[in-house]
Motif scaffolding. Sequence first.
Motif, PDB file in Angstrom:
ATOM      1  N   LYS A 222       0.778  -1.239   0.000  1.00  0.00           N
ATOM      2  CA  LYS A 222       0.000   0.000   0.000  1.00  0.00           C
ATOM      3  C   LYS A 222       0.813   1.294   0.000  1.00  0.00           C
ATOM      4  N   CYS A 223       2.109   1.214   0.257  1.00  0.00           N
ATOM      5  CA  CYS A 223       2.889   2.451   0.418  1.00  0.00           C
ATOM      6  C   CYS A 223       4.101   2.551  -0.510  1.00  0.00           C
ATOM      7  N   ALA A 224       4.575   1.408  -1.001  1.00  0.00           N
ATOM      8  CA  ALA A 224       5.864   1.368  -1.680  1.00  0.00           C
ATOM      9  C   ALA A 224       5.862   2.002  -3.063  1.00  0.00           C
ATOM     10  N   SER A 225       4.691   2.329  -3.611  1.00  0.00           N
ATOM     11  CA  SER A 225       4.654   2.976  -4.927  1.00  0.00           C
ATOM     12  C   SER A 225       5.310   4.351  -4.888  1.00  0.00           C
ATOM     13  N   CYS A 226       5.148   5.058  -3.783  1.00  0.00           N
ATOM     14  CA  CYS A 226       5.750   6.389  -3.619  1.00  0.00           C
ATOM     15  C   CYS A 226       7.030   6.327  -2.781  1.00  0.00           C
ATOM     16  N   HIS A 227       7.011   5.495  -1.752  1.00  0.00           N
ATOM     17  CA  HIS A 227       8.163   5.369  -0.854  1.00  0.00           C
ATOM     18  C   HIS A 227       8.960   4.129  -1.250  1.00  0.00           C
ATOM     19  N   VAL A 228       9.693   4.271  -2.341  1.00  0.00           N
ATOM     20  CA  VAL A 228      10.352   3.134  -2.978  1.00  0.00           C
ATOM     21  C   VAL A 228      11.606   2.725  -2.204  1.00  0.00           C
ATOM     22  N   GLU A 229      11.719   1.428  -1.942  1.00  0.00           N
ATOM     23  CA  GLU A 229      12.922   0.900  -1.291  1.00  0.00           C
ATOM     24  C   GLU A 229      14.115   0.984  -2.250  1.00  0.00           C
ATOM     25  N   PRO A 230      15.345   1.105  -1.733  1.00  0.00           N
ATOM     26  CA  PRO A 230      15.713   1.191  -0.323  1.00  0.00           C
ATOM     27  C   PRO A 230      15.798   2.631   0.206  1.00  0.00           C
ATOM     28  N   MET A 231      15.558   3.629  -0.688  1.00  0.00           N
ATOM     29  CA  MET A 231      15.645   5.018  -0.247  1.00  0.00           C
ATOM     30  C   MET A 231      14.372   5.445   0.471  1.00  0.00           C
ATOM     31  N   PHE A 232      13.294   4.701   0.245  1.00  0.00           N
ATOM     32  CA  PHE A 232      11.977   4.973   0.819  1.00  0.00           C
ATOM     33  C   PHE A 232      11.403   6.310   0.359  1.00  0.00           C
ATOM     34  N   THR A 233      11.752   6.671  -0.863  1.00  0.00           N
ATOM     35  CA  THR A 233      11.164   7.786  -1.599  1.00  0.00           C
ATOM     36  C   THR A 233      11.450   7.560  -3.067  1.00  0.00           C
ATOM     37  N   ASP A 234      10.581   8.071  -3.925  1.00  0.00           N
ATOM     38  CA  ASP A 234      10.877   8.039  -5.359  1.00  0.00           C
ATOM     39  C   ASP A 234      11.333   9.415  -5.838  1.00  0.00           C
ATOM     40  N   PHE A 235      11.500  10.368  -4.892  1.00  0.00           N
ATOM     41  CA  PHE A 235      12.003  11.718  -5.165  1.00  0.00           C
ATOM     42  C   PHE A 235      11.060  12.528  -6.056  1.00  0.00           C
ATOM     43  N   SER A 236       9.840  12.080  -6.211  1.00  0.00           N
ATOM     44  CA  SER A 236       8.871  12.810  -7.034  1.00  0.00           C
ATOM     45  C   SER A 236       8.152  13.859  -6.190  1.00  0.00           C
ATOM     46  N   TYR A 237       7.282  14.630  -6.856  1.00  0.00           N
ATOM     47  CA  TYR A 237       6.473  15.656  -6.195  1.00  0.00           C
ATOM     48  C   TYR A 237       5.013  15.275  -6.367  1.00  0.00           C
ATOM     49  N   ARG A 238       4.276  15.194  -5.267  1.00  0.00           N
ATOM     50  CA  ARG A 238       2.907  14.700  -5.313  1.00  0.00           C
ATOM     51  C   ARG A 238       2.006  15.508  -4.381  1.00  0.00           C
ATOM     52  N   ASN A 239       0.757  15.594  -4.770  1.00  0.00           N
ATOM     53  CA  ASN A 239      -0.289  16.144  -3.910  1.00  0.00           C
ATOM     54  C   ASN A 239      -0.892  14.962  -3.162  1.00  0.00           C
ATOM     55  N   ASN A 240      -0.671  14.915  -1.846  1.00  0.00           N
ATOM     56  CA  ASN A 240      -1.141  13.773  -1.062  1.00  0.00           C
ATOM     57  C   ASN A 240      -2.443  14.062  -0.316  1.00  0.00           C
ATOM     58  N   GLY A 241      -3.196  15.043  -0.806  1.00  0.00           N
ATOM     59  CA  GLY A 241      -4.534  15.265  -0.278  1.00  0.00           C
ATOM     60  C   GLY A 241      -4.628  16.120   0.958  1.00  0.00           C
ATOM     61  N   LEU A 242      -3.561  16.853   1.254  1.00  0.00           N
ATOM     62  CA  LEU A 242      -3.617  17.768   2.394  1.00  0.00           C
ATOM     63  C   LEU A 242      -4.360  19.047   2.009  1.00  0.00           C
ATOM     64  N   PRO A 243      -5.250  19.535   2.867  1.00  0.00           N
ATOM     65  CA  PRO A 243      -5.857  20.844   2.595  1.00  0.00           C
ATOM     66  C   PRO A 243      -4.798  21.936   2.729  1.00  0.00           C
ATOM     67  N   ILE A 244      -4.946  22.995   1.969  1.00  0.00           N
ATOM     68  CA  ILE A 244      -3.970  24.076   2.006  1.00  0.00           C
ATOM     69  C   ILE A 244      -3.946  24.728   3.373  1.00  0.00           C
ATOM     70  N   ASN A 245      -2.753  25.042   3.854  1.00  0.00           N
ATOM     71  CA  ASN A 245      -2.593  25.751   5.117  1.00  0.00           C
ATOM     72  C   ASN A 245      -2.979  27.214   4.890  1.00  0.00           C
ATOM     73  N   ASP A 246      -4.070  27.668   5.523  1.00  0.00           N
ATOM     74  CA  ASP A 246      -4.589  29.013   5.262  1.00  0.00           C
ATOM     75  C   ASP A 246      -3.627  30.112   5.693  1.00  0.00           C
ATOM     76  N   TYR A 247      -2.755  29.802   6.650  1.00  0.00           N
ATOM     77  CA  TYR A 247      -1.806  30.813   7.117  1.00  0.00           C
ATOM     78  C   TYR A 247      -0.586  30.884   6.193  1.00  0.00           C
ATOM     79  N   LEU A 248      -0.021  29.727   5.845  1.00  0.00           N
ATOM     80  CA  LEU A 248       1.193  29.708   5.041  1.00  0.00           C
ATOM     81  C   LEU A 248       0.906  29.876   3.542  1.00  0.00           C
ATOM     82  N   LYS A 249      -0.257  29.384   3.107  1.00  0.00           N
ATOM     83  CA  LYS A 249      -0.635  29.457   1.689  1.00  0.00           C
ATOM     84  C   LYS A 249       0.510  28.982   0.787  1.00  0.00           C
TER      85      LYS A 249
END
Length: 346
Positions: A222-249
């Motif tokens: 369920k997780c390894a598509s983005c967090h690829v072993e052995p670095m546990f990241t694929d170094f890509s940029y993704r929107n993971n469904g977080l709502p925008i922080n209204d203060y930091l924007k």
Amino acid sequence: MKRVVIILIIATAVLNMAIIESCKKSADKPGTTPIQFVIPAGFPATKFNFSANPLTKEGVELGRHLFYDGRLSKDGNFPCASCHQQFAAFATYDHDLSHGFNNQFTTRNAPGLFNLAWESNFMWDGGINNLEVQPLAPITAPNEMAEDINTVVQRLGEDATYKQLFTSAFGTAEVNSQRMLKALSQFMITLVSSNSKYDKMKRGQYTFNATEQAGYDLFKAKCASCHVEPMFTDFSYRNNGLPINDYLKDYGRMNITNKKEDSIKFKVPSLRNIYETYPYMHDGRFWNLSQVLEHYSTGVQSSTTLDPLLTNKIPLTATDKYNLINFLGTLSDTTFTKDVKFQQPQ
């Protein structure tokens, strides 16, 4: 956005100067002790250009002094290590946003610094593509170290100890920004984390217990598509469904590319040493892993740039979450977080 553009312009200028300096002084490191960078078993090829900045014992030691020196900041209180603490895998312990000059706060959570030789872009938005100029961003940011690079160079050049250190690393006592940044990057490149329980398991030196193994199996499903072993990241940029922080924007990668399709996309962080690098996400909004897993299970918000892998969220039971958290604990590398060669020079 203006700050990013300025940083990139400065970075380009520094790189050009570094190339000229390299051509003028092809043998700039007489009498130094070369360090052979060893790629851990199972790790991919590195991306750092070792031929342009060969590691030496003296260069790394100079970089270590610089990393822990508050004089790189305007008031002397904010060395690189103030936001990147070794016991927290060189992240900021227990702070969502780091403190900076004049009681200000940074606008993002400080990520852990390790395994940088395998990265080609840096920052949460990938706005800097060369490790040797990355320190310019925090050094010159008014809410971080708030200093001018020329002032830093002048300050270091007046110090007898640094004259010795620069002579040992580069052959002469000349202190300039190119040498300073090369030394800092040499030290940071040596911050390799590869001796966790997970790594020992891969080497046949450790056997997962039942919950760790169950968590590992679930992670791979369920997780390894983005967090690829052995670095546990694929170094890509993704929107993971977080709502925008209204203060930091903070719109992440879009701040760099100006492309709407990059809105709210941030670099996929490595999960190595995840127990040590809380709070989590680019703005540190989650204070424990239970909150992170709950987000992926029930909190993902749909948007036009949401990663397709999260369209249906990641359904997790209470047992799933327990097992996953136990597996993630096997990614902690105490050899790394306690290694004396990374500690503040005495």
